[in-house]
Write a protein that holds these residues in place. Structure first.
Motif, short mmCIF file in Angstrom:
data_model
loop_
_atom_site.label_atom_id
_atom_site.label_comp_id
_atom_site.label_asym_id
_atom_site.label_seq_id
_atom_site.Cartn_x
_atom_site.Cartn_y
_atom_site.Cartn_z
N SER A 36 -76.75 -62.43 38.64
CA SER A 36 -76.26 -62.86 37.52
C SER A 36 -77.43 -64.36 36.40
O SER A 36 -78.15 -64.29 36.77
CB SER A 36 -75.21 -63.53 37.75
OG SER A 36 -75.42 -65.13 38.37
N PRO A 37 -76.83 -63.87 34.88
CA PRO A 37 -77.44 -65.26 34.85
C PRO A 37 -77.85 -66.54 35.34
O PRO A 37 -78.62 -67.48 34.81
CB PRO A 37 -77.19 -64.79 32.88
CG PRO A 37 -76.17 -63.38 32.77
CD PRO A 37 -76.01 -63.60 34.72
N GLU A 38 -77.18 -66.57 35.49
CA GLU A 38 -76.81 -67.78 35.88
C GLU A 38 -77.64 -68.23 37.24
O GLU A 38 -78.01 -69.13 37.59
CB GLU A 38 -74.88 -68.00 36.05
CG GLU A 38 -74.02 -68.39 34.83
CD GLU A 38 -73.85 -66.59 34.53
OE1 GLU A 38 -73.07 -66.60 33.21
OE2 GLU A 38 -73.64 -65.98 35.53
N GLU A 39 -76.98 -67.15 37.79
CA GLU A 39 -77.94 -67.40 39.65
C GLU A 39 -79.14 -67.72 38.75
O GLU A 39 -80.39 -68.34 39.32
CB GLU A 39 -77.93 -66.51 40.12
CG GLU A 39 -76.19 -66.69 40.46
CD GLU A 39 -75.76 -64.84 41.58
OE1 GLU A 39 -75.75 -65.30 42.89
OE2 GLU A 39 -76.22 -63.72 41.27
N GLN A 40 -80.12 -67.11 38.31
CA GLN A 40 -81.33 -66.47 37.37
C GLN A 40 -81.86 -68.20 36.68
O GLN A 40 -83.10 -68.42 37.40
CB GLN A 40 -81.55 -65.31 36.74
CG GLN A 40 -83.25 -64.73 35.87
CD GLN A 40 -84.13 -65.05 37.46
OE1 GLN A 40 -83.53 -64.20 38.26
NE2 GLN A 40 -84.97 -65.41 38.31
N ALA A 41 -80.49 -68.64 36.48
CA ALA A 41 -81.18 -69.85 35.80
C ALA A 41 -80.99 -71.14 36.69
O ALA A 41 -81.95 -71.32 36.74
CB ALA A 41 -80.12 -70.09 34.79
N VAL A 42 -81.00 -70.55 38.29
CA VAL A 42 -80.96 -71.49 39.67
C VAL A 42 -81.99 -71.22 39.84
O VAL A 42 -82.91 -72.06 40.41
CB VAL A 42 -79.43 -71.67 39.94
CG1 VAL A 42 -79.98 -72.49 41.25
CG2 VAL A 42 -78.53 -72.08 38.91
N LEU A 43 -81.92 -69.98 40.00
CA LEU A 43 -83.63 -69.28 40.55
C LEU A 43 -84.77 -70.54 39.56
O LEU A 43 -85.68 -70.49 40.75
CB LEU A 43 -83.53 -68.52 40.86
CG LEU A 43 -82.55 -67.44 41.83
CD1 LEU A 43 -82.60 -66.33 41.21
CD2 LEU A 43 -83.29 -67.90 42.75
N ASP A 44 -84.78 -69.92 38.53
CA ASP A 44 -85.95 -70.52 37.48
C ASP A 44 -86.02 -72.16 37.91
O ASP A 44 -87.13 -73.03 37.89
CB ASP A 44 -85.40 -70.26 35.83
CG ASP A 44 -85.72 -69.08 35.64
OD1 ASP A 44 -86.72 -68.19 36.53
OD2 ASP A 44 -85.28 -68.60 34.74
N LYS A 45 -84.90 -72.99 38.00
CA LYS A 45 -85.01 -74.12 37.97
C LYS A 45 -85.32 -74.56 39.25
O LYS A 45 -86.04 -75.48 40.00
CB LYS A 45 -83.43 -75.07 37.98
CG LYS A 45 -82.89 -74.69 36.78
CD LYS A 45 -81.90 -75.63 36.59
CE LYS A 45 -81.34 -75.62 34.98
NZ LYS A 45 -79.19 -75.71 35.17
N VAL A 46 -85.56 -73.94 40.62
CA VAL A 46 -85.44 -74.26 42.32
C VAL A 46 -87.39 -73.90 42.15
O VAL A 46 -87.76 -74.56 43.02
CB VAL A 46 -84.56 -72.86 42.94
CG1 VAL A 46 -85.78 -73.43 44.33
CG2 VAL A 46 -83.35 -73.28 43.19
N ARG A 47 -87.80 -73.09 41.24
CA ARG A 47 -88.89 -72.50 41.58
C ARG A 47 -89.97 -73.60 40.85
O ARG A 47 -90.92 -73.75 41.18
CB ARG A 47 -89.07 -71.00 40.55
CG ARG A 47 -90.60 -71.08 40.60
CD ARG A 47 -90.84 -69.35 40.47
NE ARG A 47 -90.45 -68.19 41.49
CZ ARG A 47 -88.58 -67.49 40.49
NH1 ARG A 47 -88.44 -67.39 39.61
NH2 ARG A 47 -88.74 -66.30 41.59
#
Length: 131
Positions: A116-127
């Protein structure tokens, strides 16, 4: 393999499990959470030996406290701290840890109906926290 103090192991363990939880929270719902938890656990279990040895033992990870924003900030800061701990050992475990966390968090995001877009945003922050 380098020696780690209990505090260093706790930092790495809390960061790893915190990252998985953070991505899972981005996609609410019981069934989603169950699928995502299983996917994250499988990815951590398949990690290289040097990482699984650090993650084992020491009891349960301690989830961060506070509201959602405070929890997210604590997990992201913990990821950066964990990378610092691992880099200080100069045994290659930092790169392995980064790969494991990226793989595990992606597996969590993919586990229930795609990313989801929300998950992608978190993935980007983790990266970013791992960089």
């Amino acid at each position: 393999m380098a020696d780690y103090t209990d505090a260093e192991r706790d930092t790495v363990r809390n960061a790893a499990f915190g990252a998985i939880a953070l991505v899972s929270k981005a996609d609410p719902g019981f069934l989603s959470s169950f699928k995502e938890s299983l996917a994250g656990s499988k990815a951590l279990a398949a990690a290289p030996k040097e990482i699984t040895e650090i993650l084992r033992g020491g009891g349960l990870p301690k989830p961060p406290t506070g509201d959602s924003a405070a929890q997210e900030q604590a997990v992201l800061a913990g990821l950066s701290q964990a990378v610092g701990v691992l880099e200080s050992k100069a045994d290659g475990s930092a790169q392995a840890f980064k790969g494991v966390i990226l793989e595990a968090t992606q597996a969590v995001a993919d586990a229930s109906d795609g990313v989801s877009p929300e998950e992608q945003a978190v993935l980007d922050k983790v990266r970013s926290a791992l960089a």
